[in-house]
Enzyme design. Structure first.
Site: not given
Ligand code: IDP
Ligand code: MG
Length: 168
Positions: A11, A59, A92, A98, A109, A123, A126
């Site tokens: 990212k 968000f 992962r 996350t 991360r 983070n 992806h």
């Molecule tokens: P992942 O990236 O671990 O698969 P996802 O739930 O798919 O997690 O969320 C995508 C992205 O959205 C995350 O990598 C993060 O950057 C952001 N994100 C997810 N949940 C939150 C939150 O509760 N607050 C702020 N950003 C979030």
């Molecule tokens: Mg995801």
């Protein structure tokens, strides 16, 4: 477990912090194969489609800005496809949770992520979370001829009078 593909994105925060080498080195621990790689700019449509499962979250609009590089003045991401046995789980695991504050401290991360004061989880990376999502995402980010193995069925098509750029 059969061979599996996963999309990886480094990212904009990862690019801005010069972490590309570190992240690729960490991912090489998986012994997976890189079968596609590029630097890509991220249109609003692509970002919104990529994160469509989060479109109702508070968000979401910050997340789209983040992925498009608007928060880091880096309007690009590095997109890769990793391929091999158990690819999603392996990547992962190295990526970590996350929420970067909850991620194991030695994970990617955990090492490099942060939560901004406005609440965005920056983070760094992806990773697709399961097979169907990986397929959807890889098809979103790559054309078939950018990937050096045949991951999914393709068909032949003729594009008529499409202007393309060639070297002058
Ligand atoms: P992942 O990236 O671990 O698969 P996802 O739930 O798919 O997690 O969320 C995508 C992205 O959205 C995350 O990598 C993060 O950057 C952001 N994100 C997810 N949940 C939150 C939150 O509760 N607050 C702020 N950003 C979030
Ligand atoms: Mg995801």
């Amino acid at each position: 477990m059969a061979n599996q593909a996963t999309l990886i994105l480094i990212k904009p925060d990862g690019l801005k912090k010069s972490l590309t080498g570190n992240i690729l080195t960490r991912l090489s621990e998986t012994k997976l194969e890189i079968v596609a790689a590029k630097i890509a700019t991220v249109s609003r449509e692509l970002a919104e489609e990529h994160y469509r499962h989060l479109k109702d979250k508070p968000f979401f609009s910050d997340l789209i800005k983040y992925l498009r590089g608007e928060l880091h003045n880096r309007r690009k991401v590095m997109a890769l496809v990793y391929w091999g046995e158990d690819a999603i789980k392996k990547c992962r695991q190295l990526a970590g949770s996350t929420n970067p504050e909850e991620a194991e401290s030695t994970s990617i991360r955990g090492s490099y992520g942060r939560i901004t004061t406005s609440g965005v989880y920056e983070n760094v990376i992806h990773v697709s979370s399961e097979d169907k999502e990986a397929e959807r995402e890889i098809k979103l980010w790559f054309h078939p001829d950018e990937i050096i193995v045949n991951l999914y069925p393709t068909k032949e098509a003729v594009e008529k009078e499409k202007k393309i750029k060639v070297w002058a």
